[in-house]
Each structure stands twice: as structure tokens, then as C-alpha cells.
Enzyme design. Structure first.
Site, PDB file in Angstrom:
ATOM      1  N   ARG A   1      17.603  28.124  78.031  1.00 51.62           N
ATOM      2  CA  ARG A   1      17.705  29.498  78.517  1.00 51.62           C
ATOM      3  C   ARG A   1      18.939  29.554  79.420  1.00 51.62           C
ATOM      4  O   ARG A   1      19.034  28.792  80.391  1.00 51.62           O
ATOM      5  CB  ARG A   1      16.462  29.863  79.327  1.00 51.62           C
TER       6      ARG A   1
ATOM      7  N   GLU B   1       8.780  33.847  75.765  1.00 56.51           N
ATOM      8  CA  GLU B   1      10.220  33.578  75.770  1.00 56.51           C
ATOM      9  C   GLU B   1      10.530  32.203  75.188  1.00 56.51           C
ATOM     10  O   GLU B   1      11.542  32.022  74.515  1.00 56.51           O
ATOM     11  CB  GLU B   1      10.765  33.700  77.204  1.00 56.51           C
TER      12      GLU B   1
ATOM     13  N   GLY C   1       6.940  41.519  85.528  1.00 55.96           N
ATOM     14  CA  GLY C   1       6.520  40.247  86.113  1.00 55.96           C
ATOM     15  C   GLY C   1       6.872  40.283  87.580  1.00 55.96           C
ATOM     16  O   GLY C   1       6.922  41.360  88.174  1.00 55.96           O
TER      17      GLY C   1
ATOM     18  N   ARG D   1      12.388  42.287  94.938  1.00 55.71           N
ATOM     19  CA  ARG D   1      13.666  43.009  94.854  1.00 55.71           C
ATOM     20  C   ARG D   1      13.430  44.520  94.954  1.00 55.71           C
ATOM     21  O   ARG D   1      12.448  45.026  94.412  1.00 55.71           O
ATOM     22  CB  ARG D   1      14.369  42.723  93.522  1.00 55.71           C
TER      23      ARG D   1
ATOM     24  N   GLY E   1       9.863  39.462  88.579  1.00 60.19           N
ATOM     25  CA  GLY E   1      11.037  40.286  88.256  1.00 60.19           C
ATOM     26  C   GLY E   1      10.587  41.316  87.229  1.00 60.19           C
ATOM     27  O   GLY E   1       9.671  41.028  86.465  1.00 60.19           O
TER      28      GLY E   1
ATOM     29  N   VAL F   1       2.306  41.149  85.298  1.00 62.76           N
ATOM     30  CA  VAL F   1       1.663  42.403  85.704  1.00 62.76           C
ATOM     31  C   VAL F   1       1.344  43.245  84.463  1.00 62.76           C
ATOM     32  O   VAL F   1       0.220  43.744  84.301  1.00 62.76           O
ATOM     33  CB  VAL F   1       2.578  43.195  86.673  1.00 62.76           C
TER      34      VAL F   1
ATOM     35  N   HIS G   1      16.313  39.487  81.068  1.00 62.38           N
ATOM     36  CA  HIS G   1      15.024  39.389  80.365  1.00 62.38           C
ATOM     37  C   HIS G   1      15.185  39.704  78.870  1.00 62.38           C
ATOM     38  O   HIS G   1      14.225  40.104  78.207  1.00 62.38           O
ATOM     39  CB  HIS G   1      13.969  40.375  80.915  1.00 62.38           C
TER      40      HIS G   1
ATOM     41  N   ASN H   1      14.252  25.474  80.589  1.00 67.32           N
ATOM     42  CA  ASN H   1      14.600  26.592  81.464  1.00 67.32           C
ATOM     43  C   ASN H   1      14.871  25.988  82.836  1.00 67.32           C
ATOM     44  O   ASN H   1      13.944  25.675  83.577  1.00 67.32           O
ATOM     45  CB  ASN H   1      13.417  27.574  81.485  1.00 67.32           C
TER      46      ASN H   1
ATOM     47  N   ASP I   1       2.106  39.747  95.030  1.00 68.35           N
ATOM     48  CA  ASP I   1       1.189  39.485  93.914  1.00 68.35           C
ATOM     49  C   ASP I   1       0.317  40.721  93.700  1.00 68.35           C
ATOM     50  O   ASP I   1      -0.411  41.144  94.602  1.00 68.35           O
ATOM     51  CB  ASP I   1       0.333  38.255  94.228  1.00 68.35           C
ATOM     52  N   MET I   2       0.398  41.282  92.502  1.00 64.55           N
ATOM     53  CA  MET I   2      -0.316  42.530  92.215  1.00 64.55           C
ATOM     54  C   MET I   2      -1.830  42.375  92.381  1.00 64.55           C
ATOM     55  O   MET I   2      -2.519  43.324  92.739  1.00 64.55           O
ATOM     56  CB  MET I   2       0.051  43.004  90.797  1.00 64.55           C
ATOM     57  N   ARG I   3      -2.344  41.164  92.140  1.00 67.21           N
ATOM     58  CA  ARG I   3      -3.788  40.953  92.321  1.00 67.21           C
ATOM     59  C   ARG I   3      -4.182  41.182  93.776  1.00 67.21           C
ATOM     60  O   ARG I   3      -5.179  41.844  94.079  1.00 67.21           O
ATOM     61  CB  ARG I   3      -4.172  39.514  91.934  1.00 67.21           C
TER      62      ARG I   3
HETATM   63  P1  AMP Z   1       5.567  36.638  85.776  1.00 63.33           P
HETATM   64  O1  AMP Z   1       6.829  36.743  86.584  1.00 63.33           O
HETATM   65  O2  AMP Z   1       5.650  37.302  84.440  1.00 63.33           O
HETATM   66  O3  AMP Z   1       5.009  35.235  85.718  1.00 63.33           O
HETATM   67  O4  AMP Z   1       4.468  37.496  86.589  1.00 63.33           O
HETATM   68  C1  AMP Z   1       3.972  37.053  87.823  1.00 63.33           C
HETATM   69  C2  AMP Z   1       3.233  38.188  88.495  1.00 63.33           C
HETATM   70  O5  AMP Z   1       2.198  38.677  87.645  1.00 63.33           O
HETATM   71  C3  AMP Z   1       2.493  37.777  89.758  1.00 63.33           C
HETATM   72  O6  AMP Z   1       3.343  37.838  90.884  1.00 63.33           O
HETATM   73  C4  AMP Z   1       1.378  38.806  89.852  1.00 63.33           C
HETATM   74  O7  AMP Z   1       1.857  39.925  90.579  1.00 63.33           O
HETATM   75  C5  AMP Z   1       1.170  39.260  88.432  1.00 63.33           C
HETATM   76  N1  AMP Z   1      -0.135  38.866  87.876  1.00 63.33           N
HETATM   77  C6  AMP Z   1      -0.459  37.708  87.279  1.00 63.33           C
HETATM   78  N2  AMP Z   1      -1.753  37.720  86.890  1.00 63.33           N
HETATM   79  C7  AMP Z   1      -2.253  38.930  87.254  1.00 63.33           C
HETATM   80  C8  AMP Z   1      -3.531  39.563  87.143  1.00 63.33           C
HETATM   81  N3  AMP Z   1      -4.559  38.966  86.571  1.00 63.33           N
HETATM   82  N4  AMP Z   1      -3.646  40.806  87.627  1.00 63.33           N
HETATM   83  C9  AMP Z   1      -2.604  41.438  88.219  1.00 63.33           C
HETATM   84  N5  AMP Z   1      -1.392  40.894  88.348  1.00 63.33           N
HETATM   85  C10 AMP Z   1      -1.211  39.656  87.871  1.00 63.33           C
END
Ligand code: AMP
Length: 418
Positions: free
Chosen positions: A104, A397, A223, A254, A225, A344, A193, A21, A295-297
Site C-alpha cells: 500500500r 483493502e 473509519g 481530523r 479517517g 463506523v 482511501h 501496509n 471511538d463511535m462506540r
Molecule cells: P477503521 O479506521 O475503519 O478501523 O475504523 C475504526 C473506528 O470504527 C473506531 O474508531 C470506531 O469509532 C469505529 N467502530 C468500530 N467498531 C464499531 C462498532 N461496533 N460500533 C461503532 N463504531 C465502531
């Protein structure tokens, strides 16, 4: 293409696939054995072209994770470094066990509806699509050329992010703009995606004990995205991303859906250039634009401390998500399952809870305990009284790309078309 080869007196069957990728300054990779789908190694090279490049390599057959820092000049040097790491684990790319390299590729336009063995003609078409995927396709092309130079004898397969969405009917795929202008510039909704939506919708059917052709699924890939898709009997009938990944849900950086007039308004009133507005909507909007964090955390932590901006960002994110869920109920007519996936979707129980709240009228009832339980497995989190299953399905993926690549090279066809 991958008939058993003879090495001396030993017959070797090529069952390994390297998945690449390639981004503009990074390469992520995994080496899988399609004999059983197991992962042999995984890693990442980042900040290619800078002084501070870094390679992180994890052998998954035993052995410690290794890190290397220091300048890696270009993608060629990056892939060479990856090849060296793999070789030192006894997994060298010169191995007769390597069947193919699966790439990819983000944008396949309308032509590539299936994984495709890469030749000059395929590469030229991926290049022609650069104007509609200016950030992604050039990096993908560099990755392919580099891998071809390393193993010119090996089949290289492109697996397109857009392919799964090419089944969308015209009514979902076309924008309501002048048809000649749209066609002249290939403006339509392609969706992205797709590898994840394909994998997750199929795994969801499996989780329900059904064939993909028997179920209608809404997939929520959340995610950094984020995109939603409506999948009817295994075929995508609508998805939230469009010409580019900017359309649809609120994402990490975005904006997702926005009145297009905001663009000319900013040009006229704020005298912003097209590039500045592009950067605003793609990089400085979404959650980060609303509250400073993507970041949702971190957003949940701030909400727990009473932070109002974080709360508003969360509410806007959830509101948009629920609108798409409702819309896809209408698109599909009957929904059997909703599947949450990606960073997320897989990890953030509060997002799933808020997205599914007060939706009993749609047949959606979450089981709070199941939703809160942490697991890496695909699982059902709806209550038994809910008509529609709600699932968490970790996306994969790389496995999907490896499977599609291997299926193609062992079928002897040049595309995955039957
Ligand atoms: P991805 O693009 O699929 O790798 O997702 C990344 C995003 O997932 C990060 O920016 C976080 O917002 C979210 N994320 C990852 N781990 C957690 C978690 N334990 N709780 C909440 N959000 C998470």
C-alpha cells in the site's frame, strides 16, 4: 513473470501475494492465495523502534494466534520477524508459491493511475511526493526497501491510495487558487482511501446485480479517517479528501473542512506555529477535539447516558456527512446506491440511521430492521420502496491490493494500464 516454476520434478504455480501496509512505526500484513482469494495469515507489528514493540500473528490455516513482545529496532527487523512467523507456519517468504509483494502506497500523485511494478524510477517518484505526504510516503518507502532486501528477485508492486481518484475531472480536482502557485507546488485534490472506494463501489454494483459501468454510487468510507466519493459508472468523479487526508468529513481526530483563514488567525492571534496547527487539525480535532473521544462506540454510550458534548460531536459529524451526500447527488445527477463502509460505516447503525433520516425526497428510505441487524456480509439496508439502494459493504483493502498486484504480475505488464 509468474509462470509455473519447477522444483525438482514438481511444478509449482506461484499464486500467493503478501500484502504490506507500512506505517511510520508499524507494519500490517496479510498473506493471500489468489487461487481462491483465501487468507493464509495476517498480523501486525507495532511500536517499531521502541522497547515495547509487539508482533501479533494469526495463522488462518489453523493454529493459534501468537504474540511476541520486546524491542524490534527497525522495519528490517520487523519484516524479518514476520518472515520467521510465516516460516514456522510453513508459509515462508522463500516459497516458490509467493508470486509478489503488494505494497500500500499512500500518495502516487498524478503519475501513478494504476498499480505499478516498483523499480528505482518508481521509488524515486514516490520519494519526490514526500512533501505532499510527509507522514505516509517515507514509511511506505522503508517498507518497500526492506521487502526488496528480503526478496530481491520477487516483483514488488505499489498500489496507490490516490490512484482511483485520478479520474476526477479538473473541475473537481483543482482548488480555486492561483494556477501557477498550485502547479509549482503540486497543490490539487488527490483524494485517499482509493483502494477502499474502488473495492466498495465495485462490490455495491455486484450487490445490485449490475456491472460497475451501469451504476452511480456514493461511497461513505467512515473509519477513524473518513472520506466520501462520488463514483459514476465505476470512475471516481469527486472525493472529499484533498491535497492531504485532512479535507472533507469530520473524522476521529481530523477537523475535515474548515475555513483556511482559521490557520492564519491562529498564527496571528494564538502565535501557533505551522506544526502546532497541523497537529491541532490532524490529531486534536474531529470527534476527539469536540468531545474527547474518537471511538463511535464510546460516543454512542455517552449519548445514551445524556452526555451533551458527545451529542453535539455526533450531530456535527452527521451534519457534515449529510452535506456531502447532498452534494454528491448534485455531482452525479442520478444515484443508484449509497454504500457505507469501514469501522463506523459497517458497524454503527445509529450513524447510518441519522445520515439517512428524512431523505425520502432523495429516494432514500432505510429499513430500520435491516439497518439494525448485525452482519459481516455485504447487504442492502434500504426499504423496498426506496428508489436509491442503501448498502453496507465491508471494505477489504488487502484483498483489493492482492488482486491488483496479482493481476499485474500475471499480465506481464509494468503497470496496470491496458
Ligand atoms: P477503521 O479506521 O475503519 O478501523 O475504523 C475504526 C473506528 O470504527 C473506531 O474508531 C470506531 O469509532 C469505529 N467502530 C468500530 N467498531 C464499531 C462498532 N461496533 N460500533 C461503532 N463504531 C465502531
Amino acid at each position: 513473470m509468474t509462470a509455473p516454476r519447477t522444483e525438482g520434478s514438481v511444478t509449482v504455480t506461484a499464486t500467493r501475494v503478501l500484502v504490506l501496509n507500512s506505517g511510520s512505526s508499524s507494519v500490517k500484513y496479510q498473506l493471500l492465495d489468489m487461487h481462491d482469494g483465501s487468507r493464509l495469515a495476517a498480523g501486525l507489528v507495532e511500536r517499531i523502534g521502541e522497547e515495547t514493540s509487539r508482533l501479533v500473528h494469526t495463522p488462518l490455516i489453523g493454529g493459534e494466534k501468537r504474540e511476541r513482545s520486546g524491542p524490534i529496532a527497525d522495519h528490517g527487523a520487523a519484516l524479518k520477524a514476520v518472515a520467521d512467523e510465516l516460516a514456522s507456519d510453513g508459509l515462508g517468504l522463500d516459497s516458490p508459491e509467493l508470486a509478489a509483494i503488494g505494497h500500500r502506497v499512500v500518495h502516487g500523485g498524478l503519475r501513478f493511475t494504476e498499480p505499478t511494478v516498483i523499480d528505482d524510477d518508481v521509488l524515486a517518484e514516490v520519494e519526490r511526493l514526500v512533501p505532499v505526504a510527509p507522514l505516509h510516503n517515507p514509511a511506505n518507502i522503508i517498507g518497500i526497501r526492506t521487502a526488496q532486501a528480503l526478496r530481491p528477485d520477487l516483483p514488488q508492486v505499489a498500489v496507490f491510495d490516490t490512484a482511483f481518484h485520478t479520474t476526477m475531472p479538473e473541475a473537481a480536482a483543482r482548488y480555486a487558487i492561483d494556477v501557477e502557485t498550485a502547479d509549482a507546488h503540486r497543490i490539487r485534490r488527490y483524494g485517499f482511501h482509493g483502494t477502499s472506494h474502488a473495492y466498495v463501489s465495485r462490490r455495491t454494483a455486484e450487490l445490485l446485480g449490475k456491472e460497475p459501468s451501469e451504476v452511480n454510487v456514493i461511497v461513505l468510507h467512515l473509519g477513524n479517517g473518513a472520506s466520501a466519493s462520488a463514483v459514476a459508472g465505476g470512475r471516481c468523479v469527486d472525493t472529499s479528501m484533498g491535497l492531504t487526508p485532512l479535507e472533507g468529513l469530520v473524522m476521529g481526530t481530523r477537523s475535515g473542512d474548515i475555513d483556511p483563514a482559521v490557520t492564519f488567525h491562529l498564527m496571528r492571534v494564538a502565535e501557533m506555529s505551522a506544526d502546532e496547527i497541523d497537529a491541532l487539525l490532524n490529531k486534536k480535532s474531529g470527534l476527539v477535539g469536540l468531545c474527547g473521544d474518537n471511538d463511535m462506540r464510546e460516543i454512542r454510550r455517552r449519548i445514551d447516558e445524556g452526555d451533551e458534548r458527545a451529542q453535539l460531536a455526533f450531530d456535527i459529524y452527521i451534519h457534515r456527512l449529510r452535506k456531502y451526500i447532498g452534494a454528491y447527488f448534485a455531482v452525479l445527477g442520478r444515484v443508484d446506491a449509497i454504500a457505507f463502509t469501514a469501522g463506523v460505516g459497517e458497524n454503527a447503525a445509529p450513524v447510518r440511521e441519522a445520515a439517512m433520516a428524512d431523505m425520502e425526497g432523495f429516494g432514500l428510505t432505510l429499513d430500520r430492521e435491516r439497518n439494525a441487524a448485525r452482519s459481516d456480509e455485504a447487504r442492502i439496508i434500504s426499504a423496498s420502496e426506496g428508489r436509491v439502494a442503501v448498502a453496507v459493504v465491508p471494505t477489504d483493502e488487502e484483498l483489493e491490493i492482492a488482486q491488483q498486484t496479482f493481476a499485474l504480475v500475471t499480465s506481464g505488464s509494468r503497470t496496470g494500464n491496458p
